[in-house]
Design an enzyme around this catalytic site. Structure first.
Site, PDB file in Angstrom:
ATOM      1  N   VAL A 100       4.731   0.870  -1.003  1.00  0.00           N
ATOM      2  CA  VAL A 100       3.689   0.550  -1.979  1.00  0.00           C
ATOM      3  C   VAL A 100       3.888  -0.884  -2.466  1.00  0.00           C
ATOM      4  CG1 VAL A 100       2.685   1.177  -4.208  1.00  0.00           C
ATOM      5  CG2 VAL A 100       3.654   2.958  -2.735  1.00  0.00           C
ATOM      6  N   CYS A 101       2.822  -1.671  -2.430  1.00  0.00           N
ATOM      7  CA  CYS A 101       2.838  -3.012  -3.021  1.00  0.00           C
ATOM      8  C   CYS A 101       1.659  -3.084  -4.000  1.00  0.00           C
ATOM      9  CB  CYS A 101       2.770  -4.094  -1.947  1.00  0.00           C
ATOM     10  SG  CYS A 101       1.251  -4.107  -0.991  1.00  0.00           S
ATOM     11  N   ALA A 102       1.311  -4.262  -4.419  1.00  0.00           N
ATOM     12  CA  ALA A 102       0.233  -4.391  -5.400  1.00  0.00           C
ATOM     13  C   ALA A 102      -1.131  -4.035  -4.814  1.00  0.00           C
ATOM     14  CB  ALA A 102       0.206  -5.797  -5.978  1.00  0.00           C
ATOM     15  N   GLY A 104      -1.620  -3.452  -1.128  1.00  0.00           N
ATOM     16  CA  GLY A 104      -1.546  -2.836   0.193  1.00  0.00           C
ATOM     17  C   GLY A 104      -1.424  -3.809   1.341  1.00  0.00           C
ATOM     18  N   MET A 129      -0.856  -0.240  -5.402  1.00  0.00           N
ATOM     19  CA  MET A 129      -0.904   0.271  -6.775  1.00  0.00           C
ATOM     20  C   MET A 129      -2.295   0.120  -7.374  1.00  0.00           C
ATOM     21  SD  MET A 129       1.601   1.910  -8.048  1.00  0.00           S
ATOM     22  CE  MET A 129       1.278   1.901  -9.801  1.00  0.00           C
TER      23      MET A 129
END
Length: 141
Positions: A100-102, A104, A129
């Site tokens: 998971v990143c900010a 995708g 996220m």
């Protein structure tokens, strides 16, 4: 059709850029479909975590992680990954890992590195996220 050919003839550079963009979109789509790393939805992430003991691996900076993250997520920022590799994740090698990143985007590269490192069940949260919070799902602080 005749007007399109005339336009392309009069605007060669613009037409070349348009063709290049179309080709890049097609190549990217094919790569995503054939990749062993799948982009999953927020519902799929919830299912993997609840039913298959999946791990949400949040690669955002520690400050962003503390501001709000998926419940039970593990924070391993990009900086720590490049220094230490994936040694701290060895115990999760056989479990589903969802990166998971900010938004995708940066998670795809980390997921690829995990896959190359022997982690066979790696996925990426589509939209990161932003999609999690956009769906109104709970975050821990």
């Amino acid at each position: 059709m005749e007007q399109l050919i005339t336009f392309a003839g009069n605007n060669g550079m613009l037409s070349a850029v348009w063709v290049a963009l179309v080709v890049m979109i097609i190549v990217t789509t094919i790569k995503m479909k054939m990749s062993p790393i799948k982009q999953i939805s927020t519902q799929d992430l919830t299912f993997l975590m609840n039913r298959e003991e999946g791990i949400a691996l949040d690669i955002r900076k520690e400050k962003e992680f503390k501001a709000g993250h998926i419940l039970d997520a593990i924070n391993l920022p990009n900086e720590k990954i490049t220094k230490n590799g994936f040694a701290s994740l060895e115990k999760y090698k056989d479990k589903p890992i969802i990166v998971v990143c900010a938004a995708g985007m940066s998670a795809v590269q980390i997921a690829g590195n995990l896959f190359k490192g022997g982690f066979t069940r790696v996925s990426v949260l589509k939209g990161g996220m932003n999609s999690w919070t956009g769906a109104g799902l709970p975050v821990a602080k």
